[in-house]
Design an enzyme around this catalytic site. Structure first.
Site, mmCIF file in Angstrom:
data_model
loop_
_atom_site.group_PDB
_atom_site.id
_atom_site.type_symbol
_atom_site.label_atom_id
_atom_site.label_comp_id
_atom_site.label_asym_id
_atom_site.label_seq_id
_atom_site.Cartn_x
_atom_site.Cartn_y
_atom_site.Cartn_z
ATOM 1 N N SER A 1 0.838 -1.201 0.000
ATOM 2 C CA SER A 1 0.000 0.000 0.000
ATOM 3 C C SER A 1 0.868 1.243 0.000
ATOM 4 O O SER A 1 1.984 1.237 0.542
ATOM 5 C CB SER A 1 -0.854 -0.020 1.272
ATOM 6 O OG SER A 1 -1.393 1.254 1.524
ATOM 7 N N TYR B 1 -1.890 -1.242 10.848
ATOM 8 C CA TYR B 1 -2.148 -1.839 9.524
ATOM 9 C C TYR B 1 -1.006 -1.484 8.559
ATOM 10 O O TYR B 1 -0.434 -2.352 7.892
ATOM 11 C CB TYR B 1 -3.489 -1.332 8.959
ATOM 12 C CG TYR B 1 -3.605 -1.542 7.465
ATOM 13 C CD1 TYR B 1 -3.882 -2.798 6.942
ATOM 14 C CD2 TYR B 1 -3.405 -0.481 6.569
ATOM 15 C CE1 TYR B 1 -3.954 -2.994 5.569
ATOM 16 C CE2 TYR B 1 -3.478 -0.675 5.199
ATOM 17 C CZ TYR B 1 -3.750 -1.931 4.701
ATOM 18 O OH TYR B 1 -3.805 -2.127 3.346
ATOM 19 N N LYS C 1 2.206 -3.786 6.542
ATOM 20 C CA LYS C 1 2.603 -3.780 5.116
ATOM 21 C C LYS C 1 4.101 -3.534 4.997
ATOM 22 O O LYS C 1 4.796 -4.171 4.209
ATOM 23 C CB LYS C 1 1.830 -2.694 4.355
ATOM 24 C CG LYS C 1 0.344 -2.969 4.234
ATOM 25 C CD LYS C 1 0.077 -4.179 3.373
ATOM 26 C CE LYS C 1 -1.365 -4.589 3.354
ATOM 27 N NZ LYS C 1 -1.612 -5.895 2.754
#
Ligand code: NAD
Ligand code: UD1
Length: 334
Positions: free
Chosen positions: A124, A150, A154
């Site tokens: 992302s 989150y 990644k």
């Protein structure tokens, strides 16, 4: 080529399955159905004529994963499976690290055991943190100023893939850093249909338009942008899906990293206006305070993917809005 899609019944995975099947790839899907529905498989069949073989397995279930890989004989894995609700990740960080990072470690161990050495990973734009500039390129340092667990997962997974590639010379990993996926399949049969409460702009706009949410809260109109609202790079999910096909056709040893975005930013109010134009209806909204962790403006520099993957976006925000409305109409008829 036989490809396993982890999280393949999800939003981006299901669109990618369609593009792969259309080009003759053999596709199998694994998912624990935490945030997607089994009926997606029928929709894929309706669109392509092929129903992919499905395993209801959790990334954390070592035995189930091992069995699936034993049967599979995969050439490559596209790894979409993961939890993605940013707000929830702040409240339950361990759940996110366990599922996303722990799950990826299990997957990589299984791949190694079964001789699968190619992986494409759904990363992302969040890994860039705050660079102090809007246009993001792949060489920028990542991992500094990420504002939620989150996003950290990644970044950590990207680092794990780099370390594995250092240790194993024949390992091939392609990291795709998605910008903001929007839209739906033009058939209206699949789109974003999360089981959880959305916190991204487009799913909220969809729920406002159906009356499930009263109005959109626009997080701040005092940013240093032309209309004061936040600017992001919204990419049509079908373009994004095609980016995965381009990526697997150009796999090479080591780690390759690509931004998948349009290169163009759109503000929140421009998104509202585009939705209103496509639907012919007013979308109720109110301006509220800024959301913690938000940046004023970011968009991709997609030239590396254009040059090396021979891929670029073809669809517009108007296409994304029309396809979203078509998808909502299909959902309403159910
Ligand atoms: P999604 O939630 O629609 O799909 C992810 C799928 O993974 C779901 O079907 C879910 O049930 C499954 N899953 C989650 N944990 C699992 C586990 N432990 N075992 C098996 N299956 C599991 O999300 P999406 O929008 O399609 O995103 C796909 C990937 O792209 C995710 O990794 C996400 O973090 C990443 N990504 C998404 C966006 C976005 O805005 N949609 C942006 C950047 C990156
Ligand atoms: C968010 C996450 C990011 C994650 C990405 C994809 C934050 C701070 N960032 O990115 O880590 O990778 O989703 O899952 O959560 N907006 C509103 N009202 C809303 C929702 C959004 O005004 O109800 C605005 C936001 O302020 C932003 C834009 O819409 O300017 C897009 O927001 P969103 O869809 O959440 O994506 P990102 O903020 O880019």
């Amino acid at each position: 080529m036989k490809v396993l899609l982890t999280g393949g019944t999800g939003y981006i995975g299901s669109h990618t399955a369609i593009e792969l099947i259309k080009l003759g790839y053999e596709v199998e899907i694994m998912d624990n159905l935490f945030n997607s529905k089994i009926t997606v498989l029928d929709k894929i069949e309706e669109i392509t004529g092929v129903k992919p073989k499905f395993y209801k397995v959790d990334l954390l279930d070592k035995e189930g994963m091992d069995k699936m890989f034993g049967e599979g004989g995969y050439d490559l894995v596209i790894h979409f499976a993961g939890l993605k609700a940013v707000g929830e990740s702040v409240e339950k960080p361990l759940k996110y690290y366990e599922n996303n990072v722990g799950g990826t470690i299990n997957l990589l161990e299984c791949m190694k055991k079964h001789g699968v050495n190619k992986i494409v990973f759904s990363s992302s734009a969040t890994v860039y943190g705050d660079q102090g500039v809007a246009e993001l390129t792949e060489e920028m340092q990542t991992g500094v100023g990420i504002t939620n667990p989150y996003g950290e997962t990644k970044h950590v997974i990207e680092e794990i893939l780099k370390d594995v590639a250092e240790a194993e010379p024949d390992f091939e990993a392609t990291i795709l850093r998605y910008f903001n996926p929007v839209g739906a399949h033009p058939s209206g049969l699949i789109g974003e249909d999360p089981n959880d409460i959305p916190n991204n702009l487009m799913p909220i706009i969809m729920k406002v338009s159906t009356g499930e949410i009263e109005k959109l809260k626009v997080y701040g109109d005092d940013y240093d942008t032309p209309d004061g609202t936040g600017i992001r790079d919204y990419i049509h999910v079908v373009d994004l899906a095609k980016g995965h096909v381009a990526a697997i056709e150009k796999m090479k040893p080591g780690v390759s990293i690509y931004n998948l975005g349009t290169g163009k930013g759109t503000s929140v109010l421009e998104m509202v206006a585009a939705f209103e134009k496509a639907s012919g209806k007013k979308l109720p909204y109110e301006i509220v305070g800024r959301r913690a962790g938000d940046l004023a403006e970011i968009f991709a520099n997609p030239s590396k993917a254009e040059k090396e993957l021979d891929w670029k976006t073809e669809l517009t925000i108007e296409d994304a809005m029309n396809d979203t409305i078509n998808y909502l109409e299909h959902l309403a008829k159910k």
